[in-house]
Design a protein around this motif. Structure first.
Motif, PDB file in Angstrom:
ATOM      1  N   HIS A  59       0.819  -1.217   0.000  1.00 32.48           N
ATOM      2  CA  HIS A  59       0.000   0.000   0.000  1.00 32.48           C
ATOM      3  C   HIS A  59       0.854   1.269   0.000  1.00 32.48           C
ATOM      4  N   SER A  60       2.113   1.150   0.454  1.00 35.14           N
ATOM      5  CA  SER A  60       2.983   2.328   0.501  1.00 35.14           C
ATOM      6  C   SER A  60       3.783   2.520  -0.793  1.00 35.14           C
ATOM      7  N   PHE A  61       3.668   1.573  -1.729  1.00 36.44           N
ATOM      8  CA  PHE A  61       4.371   1.716  -3.008  1.00 36.44           C
ATOM      9  C   PHE A  61       3.777   2.881  -3.785  1.00 36.44           C
ATOM     10  N   ARG A  62       4.660   3.802  -4.176  1.00 36.02           N
ATOM     11  CA  ARG A  62       4.233   4.933  -5.004  1.00 36.02           C
ATOM     12  C   ARG A  62       4.660   4.639  -6.439  1.00 36.02           C
ATOM     13  N   SER A  63       3.783   4.794  -7.332  1.00 35.14           N
ATOM     14  CA  SER A  63       4.018   4.436  -8.726  1.00 35.14           C
ATOM     15  C   SER A  63       4.990   5.364  -9.438  1.00 35.14           C
TER      16      SER A  63
END
Length: 182
Positions: A59-63
Motif C-alpha cells: 500500500h505504501s508503493f508509489r508508482s
C-alpha cells in the motif's frame, strides 16, 4: 497488464497476483542479497523476508518509481540489517558462486564462457561487498545509476564515484590475479 495494475489487483484482494512479482524479481533479489550476505542460505532467507515485507507494505508503493527499484531497496536494507556488515569495507574472500551462464553453441565457447564467468565472479568476490553489488547492478543487471541510487540509498553522484572506483579496483584485481591487460 502493467505493474501498477498488478499492484492495484493485489491491493484489491487478489493475493495470488503477487506471485507475478516473486517470479519476475526473485533471481535479482537473490543476487543482491547474496552479494551482501555472502552465502546462498542467508540470501534466500533475506529474499523471503523481503517479499513478505513488500507484500505487507504494498500500500505504501508509489508508482513514481519502478516496482523493481522499490523491491530491491527492501532487499538491500533487509540484507544489510541481516548481515550487520559494513558495505564498503573488504572482507575475506567469499566462496565462489556456482552460478554460470553459458551458451550452447559449442563446447569451446561454453568452456570459455564458463571460465570468463568464473573469473568475473571470483574477482567480484574479492572486492568489498558494496563495490561488487554496484558492479553487479550496473553491468550484469543493467540498472541505471538513478535506480541504483534508489536501491542503495546513495545519491546519484556518489553512485557514479563508487562505480568509477569499483571499476578501477576490478581492473586492478583482474591484472594482479589473472595478468589480464584490460
Amino acid at each position: 497488464m502493467n505493474e501498477n495494475q498488478r499492484v492495484k489487483l493485489v491491493l484489491s484482494g487478489n493475493t495470488s497476483a503477487f506471485g507475478y512479482f516473486v517470479e519476475t524479481y526473485q533471481d535479482m533479489a537473490i543476487t543482491i542479497a547474496h552479494r551482501i550476505c555472502g552465502n546462498v542460505q542467508d540470501a534466500e532467507d533475506v529474499v523471503q523476508e523481503s517479499f513478505v515485507k513488500a507484500y505487507r507494505n504494498l500500500h505504501s508503493f508509489r508508482s513514481e518509481s519502478k516496482f523493481s527499484s522499490w523491491l530491491y531497496r527492501i532487499v538491500y536494507n533487509t540484507a544489510v540489517s541481516h548481515s550487520k556488515i559494513r558495505m564498503w569495507v573488504s572482507d575475506t574472500e567469499i566462496e565462489l558462486a556456482d552460478v554460470q551462464e553459458t551458451s550452447d553453441f559449442d563446447a569451446e565457447k561454453q568452456i570459455a564462457d564458463a571460465e570468463r564467468t568464473e573469473i568475473v565472479h571470483n574477482v567480484l568476490n574479492r572486492m568489498p561487498k558494496g563495490d561488487a553489488l554496484l558492479l553487479t547492478l550496473y553491468y550484469i543487471e543493467d540498472n541505471a545509476v538513478k535506480d541504483i541510487a534508489k536501491i542503495t540509498g546513495l545519491n546519484e553522484p556518489n553512485v557514479k564515484v563508487k562505480l568509477f572506483r569499483a571499476r578501477k579496483l576490478f581492473k586492478e584485481l583482474m591484472i594482479s590475479k589473472y595478468d589480464f591487460a584490460l
